[in-house]
Write a protein that holds these residues in place. Structure first.
Motif, PDB file in Angstrom:
ATOM      1  N   TYR A  22       0.820  -1.214   0.000  1.00  0.00           N
ATOM      2  CA  TYR A  22       0.000   0.000   0.000  1.00  0.00           C
ATOM      3  C   TYR A  22       0.850   1.259   0.000  1.00  0.00           C
ATOM      4  O   TYR A  22       0.502   2.247  -0.655  1.00  0.00           O
ATOM      5  CB  TYR A  22      -0.962  -0.007   1.185  1.00  0.00           C
ATOM      6  CG  TYR A  22      -2.088  -0.996   1.019  1.00  0.00           C
ATOM      7  CD1 TYR A  22      -3.015  -0.860  -0.001  1.00  0.00           C
ATOM      8  CD2 TYR A  22      -2.218  -2.093   1.870  1.00  0.00           C
ATOM      9  CE1 TYR A  22      -4.043  -1.761  -0.167  1.00  0.00           C
ATOM     10  CE2 TYR A  22      -3.249  -3.006   1.712  1.00  0.00           C
ATOM     11  CZ  TYR A  22      -4.155  -2.836   0.690  1.00  0.00           C
ATOM     12  OH  TYR A  22      -5.169  -3.729   0.517  1.00  0.00           O
ATOM     13  N   MET A  25       2.010   1.682  -3.481  1.00  0.00           N
ATOM     14  CA  MET A  25       0.883   2.108  -4.316  1.00  0.00           C
ATOM     15  C   MET A  25       0.597   3.595  -4.165  1.00  0.00           C
ATOM     16  O   MET A  25       0.337   4.289  -5.156  1.00  0.00           O
ATOM     17  CB  MET A  25      -0.370   1.313  -3.965  1.00  0.00           C
ATOM     18  CG  MET A  25      -0.448  -0.029  -4.567  1.00  0.00           C
ATOM     19  SD  MET A  25      -2.048  -0.761  -4.180  1.00  0.00           S
ATOM     20  CE  MET A  25      -1.760  -2.429  -4.669  1.00  0.00           C
ATOM     21  N   PHE A  26       0.635   4.089  -2.941  1.00  0.00           N
ATOM     22  CA  PHE A  26       0.388   5.521  -2.731  1.00  0.00           C
ATOM     23  C   PHE A  26       1.495   6.370  -3.345  1.00  0.00           C
ATOM     24  O   PHE A  26       1.229   7.452  -3.868  1.00  0.00           O
ATOM     25  CB  PHE A  26       0.216   5.836  -1.248  1.00  0.00           C
ATOM     26  CG  PHE A  26      -1.104   5.369  -0.695  1.00  0.00           C
ATOM     27  CD1 PHE A  26      -2.299   5.748  -1.287  1.00  0.00           C
ATOM     28  CD2 PHE A  26      -1.151   4.546   0.415  1.00  0.00           C
ATOM     29  CE1 PHE A  26      -3.518   5.318  -0.794  1.00  0.00           C
ATOM     30  CE2 PHE A  26      -2.368   4.104   0.923  1.00  0.00           C
ATOM     31  CZ  PHE A  26      -3.555   4.492   0.318  1.00  0.00           C
ATOM     32  N   GLY A  28       3.142   5.516  -6.060  1.00  0.00           N
ATOM     33  CA  GLY A  28       2.823   5.482  -7.490  1.00  0.00           C
ATOM     34  C   GLY A  28       1.684   6.416  -7.850  1.00  0.00           C
ATOM     35  O   GLY A  28       1.735   7.115  -8.868  1.00  0.00           O
ATOM     36  N   LEU A  29       0.647   6.458  -7.007  1.00  0.00           N
ATOM     37  CA  LEU A  29      -0.465   7.388  -7.258  1.00  0.00           C
ATOM     38  C   LEU A  29      -0.015   8.838  -7.183  1.00  0.00           C
ATOM     39  O   LEU A  29      -0.472   9.687  -7.961  1.00  0.00           O
ATOM     40  CB  LEU A  29      -1.588   7.136  -6.256  1.00  0.00           C
ATOM     41  CG  LEU A  29      -2.430   5.897  -6.483  1.00  0.00           C
ATOM     42  CD1 LEU A  29      -3.418   5.706  -5.337  1.00  0.00           C
ATOM     43  CD2 LEU A  29      -3.165   5.986  -7.798  1.00  0.00           C
ATOM     44  N   ALA A  30       0.894   9.139  -6.267  1.00  0.00           N
ATOM     45  CA  ALA A  30       1.407  10.511  -6.156  1.00  0.00           C
ATOM     46  C   ALA A  30       2.207  10.893  -7.395  1.00  0.00           C
ATOM     47  O   ALA A  30       2.096  12.032  -7.893  1.00  0.00           O
ATOM     48  CB  ALA A  30       2.262  10.649  -4.900  1.00  0.00           C
ATOM     49  N   ILE A  32       1.800   9.633 -10.441  1.00  0.00           N
ATOM     50  CA  ILE A  32       0.823   9.795 -11.530  1.00  0.00           C
ATOM     51  C   ILE A  32       0.117  11.152 -11.409  1.00  0.00           C
ATOM     52  O   ILE A  32      -0.041  11.868 -12.407  1.00  0.00           O
ATOM     53  CB  ILE A  32      -0.196   8.635 -11.517  1.00  0.00           C
ATOM     54  CG1 ILE A  32       0.481   7.333 -11.898  1.00  0.00           C
ATOM     55  CG2 ILE A  32      -1.357   8.926 -12.473  1.00  0.00           C
ATOM     56  CD1 ILE A  32      -0.375   6.105 -11.686  1.00  0.00           C
ATOM     57  N   ALA A  33      -0.296  11.503 -10.205  1.00  0.00           N
ATOM     58  CA  ALA A  33      -0.975  12.788  -9.998  1.00  0.00           C
ATOM     59  C   ALA A  33      -0.051  13.949 -10.345  1.00  0.00           C
ATOM     60  O   ALA A  33      -0.478  14.930 -10.974  1.00  0.00           O
ATOM     61  CB  ALA A  33      -1.461  12.897  -8.552  1.00  0.00           C
ATOM     62  N   GLY A  70       4.815   6.270 -12.959  1.00  0.00           N
ATOM     63  CA  GLY A  70       3.841   6.016 -11.904  1.00  0.00           C
ATOM     64  C   GLY A  70       3.086   4.717 -12.128  1.00  0.00           C
ATOM     65  O   GLY A  70       2.858   3.945 -11.194  1.00  0.00           O
ATOM     66  N   PHE A  71       2.710   4.444 -13.378  1.00  0.00           N
ATOM     67  CA  PHE A  71       2.032   3.179 -13.680  1.00  0.00           C
ATOM     68  C   PHE A  71       2.978   1.986 -13.473  1.00  0.00           C
ATOM     69  O   PHE A  71       2.547   0.921 -13.034  1.00  0.00           O
ATOM     70  CB  PHE A  71       1.472   3.177 -15.095  1.00  0.00           C
ATOM     71  CG  PHE A  71       0.203   3.964 -15.233  1.00  0.00           C
ATOM     72  CD1 PHE A  71      -0.872   3.721 -14.399  1.00  0.00           C
ATOM     73  CD2 PHE A  71       0.077   4.941 -16.200  1.00  0.00           C
ATOM     74  CE1 PHE A  71      -2.053   4.438 -14.524  1.00  0.00           C
ATOM     75  CE2 PHE A  71      -1.095   5.664 -16.327  1.00  0.00           C
ATOM     76  CZ  PHE A  71      -2.163   5.420 -15.488  1.00  0.00           C
ATOM     77  N   GLU A  74       3.034   1.310  -9.841  1.00  0.00           N
ATOM     78  CA  GLU A  74       1.805   0.620  -9.451  1.00  0.00           C
ATOM     79  C   GLU A  74       1.883  -0.873  -9.782  1.00  0.00           C
ATOM     80  O   GLU A  74       1.472  -1.711  -8.977  1.00  0.00           O
ATOM     81  CB  GLU A  74       0.592   1.235 -10.148  1.00  0.00           C
ATOM     82  CG  GLU A  74       0.232   2.601  -9.663  1.00  0.00           C
ATOM     83  CD  GLU A  74      -0.256   2.622  -8.239  1.00  0.00           C
ATOM     84  OE1 GLU A  74      -0.978   1.695  -7.828  1.00  0.00           O
ATOM     85  OE2 GLU A  74       0.096   3.562  -7.532  1.00  0.00           O
TER      86      GLU A  74
END
Length: 85
Positions: A22, A25-26, A28-30, A32-33, A70-71, A74
């Protein structure tokens, strides 16, 4: 008679991913954002005026690269084995 106390409806919480998954994952999301934020803007308020800012390095090269990285992060987070030490 022996009375044994049973736990009151204690559920066994088995998550698919571990804490490490997790966290990755966070991250990676950051990333991507951040890529989408860097991609935004560059338009013109007047439709008759063309703005060259939409073709700069940040929007054409850097932002899409960050989104792809980022992907990839993930995908790594999904494949990461949380039980491996």
């Amino acid at each position: 008679m022996n009375k044994q106390k049973k736990p009151l409806h204690r559920q066994d919480l088995n998550f698919v991913f571990g804490k490490k998954n997790y966290v990755v994952m966070f991250i990676g999301l950051a990333v991507i954002a951040l890529g989408f934020i860097l991609m935004a803007g560059g338009g013109s308020d007047d439709p008759n005026v063309f703005n060259e800012e939409i073709y700069n390095f940040r929007r054409i090269r850097l932002a899409p690269t960050l989104v792809l990285i980022g992907f990839a992060i993930e995908a790594y987070a999904i494949l990461l084995n949380p039980n491996k030490k």
